[in-house]
Enzyme design. Structure first.
Site, short mmCIF file in Angstrom:
data_model
loop_
_atom_site.label_atom_id
_atom_site.label_comp_id
_atom_site.label_asym_id
_atom_site.label_seq_id
_atom_site.Cartn_x
_atom_site.Cartn_y
_atom_site.Cartn_z
N TRP A 219 -9.92 -13.80 -42.76
CA TRP A 219 -11.09 -12.91 -42.81
C TRP A 219 -11.25 -12.46 -44.27
CZ3 TRP A 219 -11.09 -7.63 -44.16
CH2 TRP A 219 -12.35 -7.02 -44.06
N ASP A 498 -23.93 -12.14 -34.45
CA ASP A 498 -22.55 -11.92 -34.90
C ASP A 498 -21.57 -12.30 -33.79
OD1 ASP A 498 -20.48 -11.09 -36.54
OD2 ASP A 498 -21.24 -9.06 -36.84
N ASP A 568 -17.34 -11.40 -45.24
CA ASP A 568 -17.45 -9.94 -45.38
C ASP A 568 -16.96 -9.48 -46.74
OD1 ASP A 568 -18.70 -9.32 -43.05
OD2 ASP A 568 -16.88 -8.87 -41.93
C1 DGJ Z 1 -19.17 -8.37 -39.09
C2 DGJ Z 1 -20.23 -8.82 -40.04
O1 DGJ Z 1 -19.74 -9.82 -40.86
C3 DGJ Z 1 -20.76 -7.64 -40.82
O2 DGJ Z 1 -21.70 -8.07 -41.74
C4 DGJ Z 1 -21.33 -6.65 -39.86
O3 DGJ Z 1 -22.45 -7.19 -39.22
C5 DGJ Z 1 -20.30 -6.24 -38.85
N1 DGJ Z 1 -19.70 -7.36 -38.20
C6 DGJ Z 1 -20.90 -5.32 -37.82
O4 DGJ Z 1 -20.03 -5.02 -36.81
#
Ligand code: DGJ
Length: 754
Positions: A219, A498, A568
């Protein structure tokens, strides 16, 4: 029936040719030509063994040394000549599709459990069909091409004992060095047959001194490039997470040891699938390397009742004799032209601002409108409302599955908010996580059996959520109805889909015990069906995929969404390696990339606002910050960044991408260029990660330009010859300090302008 092992092609008495695919009947050879690549398959011996003859740079049709390439001229020879060594033959023969149990001890593609509990299988050639065009794969994402652009070969093989038909499907792209493969398996017997392994592609490459290139991470650290020798034995790339994963991307390349970015041979394999996968490179005893790719057999079984068919997803195979860079550009052309669909396929995307890093769950109508008001003044074109607008969701511990607007936060309702945003001249987008359910949700309270789980076991929570059992039609119907109600309720033109946890406890209360091994793949098929439905019911909506950042960045998802959130980790420096790895396979137009605030939320680093912009420009471009609260000097730069996007996005989206330097390798800078197809324009991005006094006047050799052309630096007016820029280099001046960067726009000048 031709004699077994007949070789020489100059006796050609009949040829069947449809564009890129020929069947040379006398030799029983299929020759597939895709761009400058050839792929040759031979049928040998009376039994019809299907062998892999050649894959590489394009070769003529005549004098193919089929016999020696298939190793038939040496011991143990074909069974019709030496049946006492059938097993040795099976274990040495370069096969087109390996099967389990009869002496090919290398990695098998097909394994079964028949009605008697036996696993042994073996397939032989039966017939074939060559036709213009490319068939769809029912229920699965796949590349496409017109009858002018593609030709398909279907080779029907059979296991006569099991009565199992195996159709190997190959499509060549006339103008690209790309061939796709998939497999259809049909039970023609009266009894059930259980598939325990059904991979999509097998290639027995000559030699075993390859390097394997793959993309790994975690991640917020997705798709870092790894290169290492295959050696002898197996290198296994895989995911059993129910998604293609942050940890290992469904891509692998086999490169000759001496292959570089710009020279040498490389074979790329990309799986058009988003769930569990395996890619294996196996250095074998007789100086060959077997490459296989397909659905991960771990936890997989598929029950085929009489006359039922299973379709193994597509693998894209790309060959390059001009290094890894050329492989990348072929993948980009193929995906941009023949995988991505919809209204945004060839269109510039709106510049969006997403409120996730700006507010997390702490927002309401007022806050969103404040952001939108400010953003619209700066030229930003769309507001995306991220997680937290539904149910009672004020943190990540509840409400997934309750797709009803929370009017305590969205005061005045969704339609009001969207209208207000529209009045500012901006579009509106929304976030969903349709595959998930929170234990603390009305949906779960009503249907605790709707999540994936195994009886008597407590399913594992992750981010406080479970995965919905999408193999149940009523689950899909219920969730889809909620989604489409929201989408119909307001003028929404973008959806971020998502998926924030992997699959565990993969069991379904809906399916019988003998079909539990099908759950992961059926889950994927259901996700694809939902996305197909969404994109056809709402064709104007721009769909962006996401999975906790970039956990499902794969070719399967690109069939439904032209862009995917890359990671992220929005730090410009971390993004260099993430985007370099991602762009090794996937086009820049697909890489979700935003400018965020500093110190960066993932790594706490502060980088110049300009640099954040340069890095995000290499992707879809947008903002992920509270534009009402960032420093004034940063805000003041947004209009000029927006202008850069409008000026360069056509080039970035459509041009040829060249990796020039990587900080991961040189420990000083990253540099890449995008060059227009006609080579009249290039945008070079240079990011100095580490300022080192000894690297003053760093000279960088550019790539992809026309050595015959002259180019003007649009900013300085300085003129260079293409050959000097490529062979001598361009000096990167005026960059002081860490994390500083610049863009150089080169435009061709006509000789008379010089
Ligand atoms: C993971 C995503 O990658 C983020 O950009 C965001 O949308 C969050 N989830 C929201 O829970």
């Amino acid at each position: 029936m031709p004699q077994s092992g007949v070789v020489i092609n100059h006796y050609l008495d009949r040829e069947v040719i449809i564009m890129g695919i020929k069947y040379l009947e006398k030799q029983r050879v299929f020759k597939l030509d895709a761009g400058q690549t050839s792929y040759v398959i031979g049928v040998v011996d009376d039994e019809g063994f299907l062998g892999h003859v050649y894959f590489g740079k394009r070769i003529p049709d005549q004098y193919l040394p089929v016999e020696s390439f298939l190793r038939l001229n040496e011991w143990p020879q074909v069974p019709s000549r030496n049946n006492r060594e059938r097993l040795s033959f099976n274990d040495a023969f370069p096969t087109e599709y390996s099967t389990f149990g009869q002496g090919d001890f290398r990695e098998a593609c097909l394994a079964v459990k028949d009605a008697h509990g036996h696993s042994v299988c073996g397939i032989k050639y039966q017939s074939h069909r060559i036709y213009a065009g490319k068939p769809r794969l029912k229920g699965l994402p796949a590349t496409f091409g017109s009858e002018e652009e593609t030709t398909t070969l279907e080779i029907t093989c059979k296991d006569e004992i099991l009565n199992l038909e195996v159709v190997l499907v190959y499509t060549v792209f006339e103008k690209l060095n790309a061939i796709t493969r998939s497999v259809r398996i049909r039970n023609q017997s009266q009894a059930p047959i259980r598939l325990t392994k059904a991979l999509s592609a097998c290639v027995d490459l000559n030699g075993n001194d390859y390097d394997i290139i793959s993309l790994h991470g975690s991640w917020a650290r997705e798709r870092h490039v790894q290169r290492m020798p295959v050696g002898l034995g197996k290198r296994v790339l895989s995911s059993v997470r129910g998604e293609s994963s942050h940890q290992c991307n469904p891509f692998m390349a086999l490169a000759a040891r001496e292959t570089t970015e710009d020279s040498g041979e490389v074979y790329g394999f990309c799986f058009v699938y988003s769930g569990n996968f395996v890619g294996i490179a196996e250095g074998c005893q007789f100086s060959t390397t077997r490459v296989v790719m397909g659905i991960n057999p771990e936890g997989f079984e598929w029950l085929l009742m009489p006359e039922e068919e299973f379709i193994a997803p597509e693998v894209i195979m790309v060959y390059s004799d001009q290094g890894i860079g050329k492989m990348t550009r072929t993948f980009h052309d193929l995906m941009r032209g023949h995988l991505i669909r919809g209204q945004y396929k060839d269109r510039k995307r709106p510049i969006l601002i997403n409120n996730w890093e700006a507010t997390y769950f702490d927002f309401n109508t007022q806050k969103l409108l404040d952001i939108a008001r400010e953003a619209s003044k700066l030229g930003i074109e769309m507001l995306v409302m991220d997680d937290g607008w539904f149910g009672r969701r004020n943190s990540d511990n509840c409400s997934l599955g309750d797709w009803v607007v929370n009017e305590d936060k969205i005061q005045g309702g969704l339609n009001y908010l969207v209208n207000e945003v529209n009045k500012l001249g901006m579009q509106f987008g929304i976030w969903f996580e349709p595959e998930m359910i929170s234990p603390d949700s009305d949906l779960y309270r009503a249907h605790p059996d709707w999540c994936l789980r195994v009886p008597d076991r407590t399913p594992c929570l992750s981010r406080d959520q479970y995965v919905l059992d999408l193999t149940r039609p009523e689950v899909v119907e219920t969730v889809y109805a909620m989604l489409s109600n929201i989408l119909k309720s307001a003028n929404i033109t973008y959806v971020k889909w998502d998926m924030n946890r992997p699959l565990t406890d993969v069991g379904s209360a809906y399916l019988p015990p003998d079909r539990q091994g099908e759950v992961s793949h059926r889950y994927m098929l259901a996700v694809y069906e939902m996305m197909e439905r969404l994109t056809s019911d709402f064709p104007h909506i721009l769909l962006e995929n996401c999975s906790g950042g970039g956990g499902r960045f794969d070719a399967g998802m690109l069939y439904y969404s032209p862009q995917i959130w890359c990671s992220d980790d929005t730090d410009a420096i971390e993004r260099l390696e993430i985007q370099r790895g991602t762009a090794m396979v996937y086009p820049l137009s697909t890489m979700g990339a935003h400018v965020s605030d500093c110190p960066n939320h993932a790594v706490h680093r502060t980088t110049p606002f300009e640099t954040r912009g340069y890095v995000a420009l290499a992707g879809t471009f947008g903002y992920e910050l509270d534009v009402t609260r960032i420093p004034e000097e940063d805000r003041a730069l947004i209009p000029s960044q927006v202008a850069l996007y409008h000026r360069f996005n056509d080039l970035i989206r459509q041009g040829d991408y060249y990796r020039i330097g990587s900080y991961a390798e040189n420990h000083v800078y990253d540099c890449w260029a995008v060059v227009s197809k006609d080579q009249t324009e290039a945008l070079v991005t240079y990011i100095q990660v580490l300022h080192r006094p000894s690297f003053k006047n760093q000279r960088v050799r550019l790539k992809g330009l026309n050595p015959e052309y002259y180019y003007k630096d649009a900013e300085t007016g300085e003129v260079f010859s293409g050959s000097v820029l490529m062979y001598g280099g361009m000096t990167m001046t005026g960059i002081q300090g860490d994390f500083k960067g610049k863009l150089i726009h080169l435009v061709r000048v006509e000789p008379e302008e010089l």
